[in-house]
Scaffold this active site. Structure first.
Site: not given
Length: 812
Positions: A28, A74, A118
């Site tokens: 991580r 993931h 967006y």
């Protein structure tokens, strides 16, 4: 039935936390030394490449890429994946962005990016170098979280991404801070290391000068860079790029065009403006952020005729215009977190790239050999074409045809498959020629591949050529300037402290404050002190002045006027013991203000047990700990001894006399030149020959025609001409100035020099009462008189002190 185990909490917690730590360290928070990527970054790049979302294709919605990564590789929250994707696109965070984005991807002001529904994203061109040759078995693969497909454990990373883009992260017990570097410099260092495996750190630093932050700025401290490259840990200063520009009317402005790495620009502008609003320093008129698409620009407009360099130095010291950056170069190397030197990072990358080239060459060799085998089969088939066609026509199906070709003409199965699949138009003489040419080309390629695999120097030539080509394609100028030394920032007091007049007060009980002239004028009748407290010092001073406060126990307290609590005049202020520990019965007996700390005078100090000395001003200059500690200006010999007088002599060389009067009424007059100059931590010399329990009450500087006012414990007041006391020498007994009485004898409590007859005196008693005396109403007495009773000790209290009555302070 499940088996129940009896385990201690300590064992369970230790084992679980160990697994958790290993997970976040390896999977991580920390980058891999080879490709410089954390798992989430690697998965994003691989998934986008797999989907064809590359720099030469149209942009796609970020949400689609995030969904693919989350669904296939993931299994964490979409926000963490999107944040990682956005960071790789921010050209103020990474030196070479790996992602291109359309839409709002955040800003240097800390603005968040638009939602992923967006924005649009695709891999950048340089990302193709991270993934180049991934389809040629160059890296290891593992199954994804649900065992449905494979993902790479590392990317081929054809440029040294760990150093170029840096990394930052926090895991369990480890953190990493690797700054970005210049791609051309790092590749040059790799190429040099390839030729010189025993290269020293100095050799490598000939290429890698230091960090190259995407935001530019100036790095100071070559020693810190060297230590970081040697040990993986070091500290440098990162300073904004600034210039001072003149304006009309003797004004100027500071223009900031580059700021330190990862500094929030909006917060920086806000902090500078707060300094202006709070008047931490004088001289800033306006702060404007004029950044636009042309680049960053913060303008600090200054007032007329100010020290612009001094203000800039203050901003460097007190804002993020200058920050310290701490290297902590930690990455995963062979499945373990390791703090890395520059050479180890470059060596690990070079070894990895040699392995990538080797595996790619093995893949290409096998592919060429497989193709040559097919081509040889086709050439052979064309040479016996009629027999081949006859055999195929006599076969039942494709599999039967393949088997018959294998059995009758000694073709391999792969060759037979290729022959069966051959289209009729290929059965021409031209195709035979093409196949023979292809076979020769394949033979040459195979020989070349084998040469690379059999000769390490040939492999290194290939790698060097590719690295040089990559550097040529993507090299760009350094943005960050490297300076050898860390600049020493000196801030003038004139910059920090406004040139303004204030009223300063020190009270008998130890309260201290300063107020603006405006506040004093508005409420001068309300001092803010308790009823029994009273001012012992009150003057109009400049904020740049210095205050020295001497206590009766030999302690000196220093305060720059601008550091005294700034309160309204009607407020009490701060008690000096809030910052400096004083005894409960300790009192301030002398307060002096000075324009500078370069005075050349002396302090004259007398104690009640009969000691006296002069100490130079320079011996009492404050040190660094003045805020929390008092300094010793007089070393008292007796445990209960006290200082009774401190006078400042601006010109000690000018001859004058001093007068000492004891409690029992003995007076001694002698020249100041008899008092030696001693250090701060000394007692001094004998001032007066005291007898029994007699004590010195006070010391005054006198002239031959001076008149002193004396007050006794019985409330008597007496005026005495100094000429009545003969001038003798130091350490004598003195002459009697009171008439000795057998019953209730008078004892001197204090005395003061009368400046002029019309100036009122004030006697303070032990009941916090004051009694005014006008000297002209009393005649001068002889040495053997006890004066006139003026104070009723039963109603007003026993006199403690006599002083010139403070006049009303008039401020300008």
């Amino acid at each position: 039935m499940s088996k129940i185990e009896n385990l201690t909490l300590e064992d369970v917690m230790g084992e679980r936390f160990s697994r958790y730590s290993r997970s976040i360290i390896q999977e991580r928070a920390l980058p891999d030394i080879r490709d410089g990527l954390k798992p989430v970054q690697r998965r994003i790049l691989y998934a986008m490449n797999k989907d064809g979302n590359t720099y030469d294709k149209a942009f796609r919605k970020s949400a689609k890429s995030v969904g693919n990564v989350m669904g296939n590789f993931h299994p964490h929250g979409d926000s963490s994946i999107y944040e990682a994707l956005v960071r790789m696109s921010q050209d103020w965070k990474v030196r070479e962005p790996l992602i291109e984005m359309h839409g709002n991807n955040g800003s240097m002001d800390g603005d968040p990016p638009a939602a992923m529904r967006y924005t649009e994203a695709r891999l950048s061109k340089i990302s193709s170098e991270m993934l180049r040759d991934i389809d040629k078995n160059t890296v290891d693969w593992v199954l994804n979280f649900d065992d449905t497909e494979y993902e790479p454990t590392v990317l081929p990373s054809r440029f040294p991404n760990l150093l170029v883009n840096g990394s930052t992260g926090i895991s369990a017990g480890y953190a990493t801070d690797i700054p970005p570097h210049n791609l051309g410099e790092v590749i040059d260092a790799v190429l040099y290391l390839q030729k010189h495996p025993k290269a020293t750190l100095d050799d490598l630093m000939g290429f890698v000068k230091g960090p190259d932050f995407p935001t530019g700025a100036i790095v100071q401290g070559i020693d810190g860079i060297r230590k970081a490259y040697e040990t993986g840990h070091g500290k440098i200063m990162v300073r904004s790029r600034t210039s001072i520009e003149p304006l009309k009317g003797n004004k100027s402005q500071i223009v900031i065009t580059e700021i330190p790495y990862e500094v929030n620009k909006a917060q920086l502008v806000k902090r500078i403006d707060e300094i202006r609003l709070n008047k931490k320093i004088e001289g800033i008129a306006e702060v404007r952020d004029q950044s636009d698409r042309e680049g960053l620009s913060i303008v600090v407009e200054l007032k007329r005729e100010v020290d612009s360099q001094g203000i800039l130095n203050y901003l460097f010291k007190n804002t993020d215009l200058q920050i310290s950056y701490n290297f902590n170069m930690v990455a995963i190397d062979h499945m373990r977190p390791v703090r890395l030197s520059l050479k180890r990072i470059l060596t690990a990358y070079l070894d990895f790239q040699q392995n990538v080239v080797k595996k790619r060459t093995q893949f290409d060799l096998q592919k060429a050999m497989d193709r040559q085998h097919i081509v040889d089969g086709l050439i052979k088939a064309l040479s016996i074409l009629d027999k081949v066609i006859k055999t195929i026509r006599a076969s039942k199906n494709r599999k039967d045809a393949r088997d018959n070709l294998v059995n009758e003409y000694d073709f391999s199965e792969k060759q037979a498959d290729a022959i069966v699949a051959l289209q009729l138009y290929r059965l021409t003489n031209t195709d035979v020629t093409e196949l023979k040419a292809e076979s020769k080309e394949l033979s040459d390629q195979i020989a070349g591949f084998q040469k690379i695999l059999n000769n390490p120097s040939e492999l290194n030539k290939v790698l060097a050529k590719e690295l040089r080509q990559l550097a040529k394609t993507y090299r760009n100028p350094r943005r960050t300037e490297i300076q050898n030394k860390v600049s020493n920032i000196k801030i003038s007091t004139d910059v920090m402290v406004p040139d303004e007049d204030v009223v300063v007060m020190v009270s008998h009980d130890g309260y201290i404050k300063r107020s603006s002239l405006r506040s004093y004028k508005a409420s001068s009748s309300e001092s803010g002190l308790k009823d029994e407290d009273y001012p012992i010092f009150m003057e109009q001073l400049n904020a740049r002045d210095h205050l020295f406060m001497f206590t009766n126990k030999g302690n000196l307290i220093y305060r720059p006027v601008h550091e005294i609590a700034d309160v309204k005049w009607k407020d009490t202020g701060e008690h000096i013991s809030q910052t400096i520990g004083l005894d409960a019965d300790e009192e301030i007996i002398g307060t002096f203000a000075f324009n500078s700390l370069k005075e050349s005078g002396n302090f004259l100090i007398a104690t009640d047990d009969g000691h006296i000395k002069q100490t130079s001003f320079q011996d009492l200059k404050p040190g660094r700990t003045y805020k929390n500690h008092a300094y010793t200006y007089e070393k008292l010999k007796a445990e209960n001894a006290k200082v009774v007088a401190v006078q400042y002599l601006a010109n000690p060389e000018q001859s004058s006399e001093l007068l000492l009067i004891s409690h029992h009424g003995l007076a001694l007059r002698y020249g100041l030149d008899e008092v030696p100059v001693n250090g701060a931590r000394t007692t001094g010399v004998k001032s007066m020959g005291l007898r029994g329990d007699d004590l010195v009450t006070n010391l005054q500087l006198i002239q031959p025609n001076s008149v002193v006012a004396i007050v006794t414990q019985r409330g008597a007041f007496k005026k005495l001409a100094v000429k009545e006391i003969p001038a003798t020498s130091r350490a004598r007994k003195g002459v009697m100035i009171l008439r000795e009485l057998k019953a209730q004898p008078h004892r001197v409590v204090d005395f003061v020099v009368i400046d002029h007859e019309d100036q009122p005196l004030e006697v303070l008693t032990n009941r916090a009462r004051s009694h005014d005396i006008l000297p002209k109403e009393y005649s001068v007495g002889g040495r053997y008189s006890n004066g006139s009773f003026v104070i009723d000790v039963d109603s007003e209290g026993i006199p403690k002190q006599i002083r010139i009555k403070p006049s009303e302070l008039t401020v300008n």
